[in-house]
Motif scaffolding. Sequence first.
Motif, mmCIF file in Angstrom:
data_model
loop_
_atom_site.group_PDB
_atom_site.id
_atom_site.type_symbol
_atom_site.label_atom_id
_atom_site.label_comp_id
_atom_site.label_asym_id
_atom_site.label_seq_id
_atom_site.Cartn_x
_atom_site.Cartn_y
_atom_site.Cartn_z
ATOM 1 N N PHE A 1 0.939 -1.230 -0.156
ATOM 2 C CA PHE A 1 0.105 -0.034 0.013
ATOM 3 C C PHE A 1 0.779 1.407 0.146
ATOM 4 C CE2 PHE A 1 0.912 -0.655 4.464
ATOM 5 C CZ PHE A 1 1.028 0.620 4.890
ATOM 6 N N THR A 2 0.154 2.267 -0.370
ATOM 7 C CA THR A 2 0.892 3.737 -0.486
ATOM 8 C C THR A 2 0.610 4.318 1.025
ATOM 9 O OG1 THR A 2 0.751 4.003 -2.795
ATOM 10 C CG2 THR A 2 1.144 5.995 -1.650
ATOM 11 N N ALA A 3 1.747 4.544 1.505
ATOM 12 C CA ALA A 3 1.558 5.073 2.828
ATOM 13 C C ALA A 3 1.610 6.576 3.162
ATOM 14 C CB ALA A 3 2.633 4.551 3.846
ATOM 15 N N LEU A 4 0.708 7.429 3.582
ATOM 16 C CA LEU A 4 0.610 8.583 3.843
ATOM 17 C C LEU A 4 0.356 8.866 5.360
ATOM 18 C CD1 LEU A 4 0.673 11.735 3.031
ATOM 19 C CD2 LEU A 4 -1.848 11.395 2.722
ATOM 20 N N ALA A 5 1.210 9.667 6.200
ATOM 21 C CA ALA A 5 1.130 9.688 7.346
ATOM 22 C C ALA A 5 1.358 11.097 8.080
ATOM 23 C CB ALA A 5 2.026 8.542 8.344
ATOM 24 N N PRO A 6 0.517 11.846 8.064
ATOM 25 C CA PRO A 6 0.660 13.222 8.950
ATOM 26 C C PRO A 6 0.816 13.092 10.441
ATOM 27 C CG PRO A 6 -1.533 13.115 8.288
ATOM 28 C CD PRO A 6 -0.892 11.831 7.777
ATOM 29 N N PHE A 7 1.770 13.919 11.109
ATOM 30 C CA PHE A 7 2.050 13.764 12.407
ATOM 31 C C PHE A 7 2.197 15.104 13.060
ATOM 32 C CE2 PHE A 7 6.035 13.216 10.093
ATOM 33 C CZ PHE A 7 6.958 14.207 10.508
ATOM 34 N N VAL A 8 2.272 15.087 14.230
ATOM 35 C CA VAL A 8 2.441 16.308 15.167
ATOM 36 C C VAL A 8 3.164 15.756 16.459
ATOM 37 C CG1 VAL A 8 0.744 17.721 14.543
ATOM 38 C CG2 VAL A 8 0.126 16.369 16.203
ATOM 39 N N LEU B 1 -1.796 7.050 10.115
ATOM 40 C CA LEU B 1 -1.270 6.260 9.040
ATOM 41 C C LEU B 1 -2.670 5.931 8.063
ATOM 42 C CD1 LEU B 1 0.844 4.841 7.302
ATOM 43 C CD2 LEU B 1 0.284 2.699 8.763
ATOM 44 N N VAL B 2 -2.394 6.349 6.755
ATOM 45 C CA VAL B 2 -3.552 6.309 5.926
ATOM 46 C C VAL B 2 -3.029 5.480 4.488
ATOM 47 C CG1 VAL B 2 -4.955 7.414 4.199
ATOM 48 C CG2 VAL B 2 -4.314 8.554 6.503
ATOM 49 N N ASN B 3 -3.895 4.485 3.966
ATOM 50 C CA ASN B 3 -3.653 3.887 2.719
ATOM 51 C C ASN B 3 -3.885 4.820 1.720
ATOM 52 O OD1 ASN B 3 -3.649 2.357 0.612
ATOM 53 N ND2 ASN B 3 -4.933 0.813 1.196
ATOM 54 N N ALA B 4 -3.111 5.337 1.101
ATOM 55 C CA ALA B 4 -3.358 6.440 0.153
ATOM 56 C C ALA B 4 -3.491 5.923 -1.410
ATOM 57 C CB ALA B 4 -2.312 7.640 0.091
ATOM 58 N N GLY B 5 -3.467 4.776 -1.467
ATOM 59 C CA GLY B 5 -3.523 4.012 -2.670
ATOM 60 C C GLY B 5 -5.010 3.352 -2.833
ATOM 61 N N ARG B 6 -4.887 2.019 -3.385
ATOM 62 C CA ARG B 6 -6.099 1.440 -3.436
ATOM 63 C C ARG B 6 -6.759 1.163 -2.378
ATOM 64 N NH1 ARG B 6 -6.715 -4.431 -6.832
ATOM 65 N NH2 ARG B 6 -8.849 -4.604 -6.757
ATOM 66 N N PRO B 7 -8.094 1.344 -2.010
ATOM 67 C CA PRO B 7 -8.618 1.005 -0.872
ATOM 68 C C PRO B 7 -8.686 -0.495 -0.375
ATOM 69 C CG PRO B 7 -10.018 2.688 -1.970
ATOM 70 C CD PRO B 7 -8.923 2.137 -2.932
ATOM 71 N N GLN B 8 -8.683 -0.741 0.850
ATOM 72 C CA GLN B 8 -8.596 -2.243 1.040
ATOM 73 C C GLN B 8 -9.592 -2.398 2.335
ATOM 74 O OE1 GLN B 8 -7.209 -4.888 -0.441
ATOM 75 N NE2 GLN B 8 -6.049 -3.793 -1.841
ATOM 76 N N PRO B 9 -10.600 -3.292 2.297
ATOM 77 C CA PRO B 9 -11.507 -3.201 3.346
ATOM 78 C C PRO B 9 -11.129 -3.613 4.628
ATOM 79 C CG PRO B 9 -11.670 -5.376 2.208
ATOM 80 C CD PRO B 9 -10.797 -4.323 1.492
ATOM 81 N N ASP B 10 -9.833 -4.268 4.786
ATOM 82 C CA ASP B 10 -9.621 -4.809 6.084
ATOM 83 C C ASP B 10 -8.436 -3.578 6.738
ATOM 84 O OD1 ASP B 10 -7.494 -5.423 4.279
ATOM 85 O OD2 ASP B 10 -7.159 -7.235 4.955
ATOM 86 N N PHE B 11 -8.260 -2.692 6.178
ATOM 87 C CA PHE B 11 -6.961 -1.656 6.651
ATOM 88 C C PHE B 11 -7.786 -0.660 7.713
ATOM 89 C CE2 PHE B 11 -4.146 1.704 6.619
ATOM 90 C CZ PHE B 11 -2.959 1.238 6.285
ATOM 91 N N PRO B 12 -7.269 -0.906 8.884
ATOM 92 C CA PRO B 12 -7.818 0.098 9.855
ATOM 93 C C PRO B 12 -7.102 1.439 10.015
ATOM 94 C CG PRO B 12 -6.504 -1.610 11.010
ATOM 95 C CD PRO B 12 -6.265 -1.830 9.480
#
Length: 223
Positions: A170-177, A196-207
């Motif tokens: 998956f493509t990872a996108l993680a904004p942080f403070v 942590l966000v899956n910024a690519g193809r959505p997957q139903p089991d990704f929390p």
Amino acid sequence: MKLFSSLRRAGCIRLVLFVLPVLLTGGEGVAAPPGGPLAFRGFSGGMALHTGWVGGGSVRLTTPAGRPLPVQRVRGVPFGIGGSIRFHFGEHLRVGTEGYGTYLDYGRTGSRFGIGWGGLLVDWQWHAGRFHPFAGVTVGGGVVRNTTFTHPAGNDFVTEEGMSFRKYGFTALAPFVGTEFALTARIRLMVKADWLVNAGRPQPDFPQGPRLYVGFIFYHCGE
């Protein structure tokens, strides 16, 4: 895929072999003298543990005959460990890389959701006495391994029938403070929160959900 995995493992090993000796040495003379608003000042790096709460994913299993089984929710309290290294430019800008492994046991049957991920980061740090708050984002990728059991597995050498295994990138996108608190001139306590966000193809089991990191950062920066 095997070649890609081998190259990726080799690259990680080289990164660790390069970063660890640098962090463990004094680092004197690494930083360049001030020469502008974005002059290179040195680097920092360290390790952190994390936990938090994630949810929103679900697993809908079926039998080989197509009969649907009860839905399992992928949610709960994850745990993990990882590290980062940042290169400092001027008083505020930092660019570097980070990587973590995070694991979540969910349901009542011993199911486990695991993520290994990392990427390039950029953040902006402020200074307020011994506190040094920061905010930024990490962009990269990772691999998910999700093992779902329909019933508890025994601690034996008998194969299991009621289980499902999923693995995907998956493509990872993680904004942080977060913020760092200076314990000494070279050591800081770091507290950070990310999403942590899956910024690519959505997957139903990704929390998804907030995760809180606590660790120590070692500084090798010029004054």
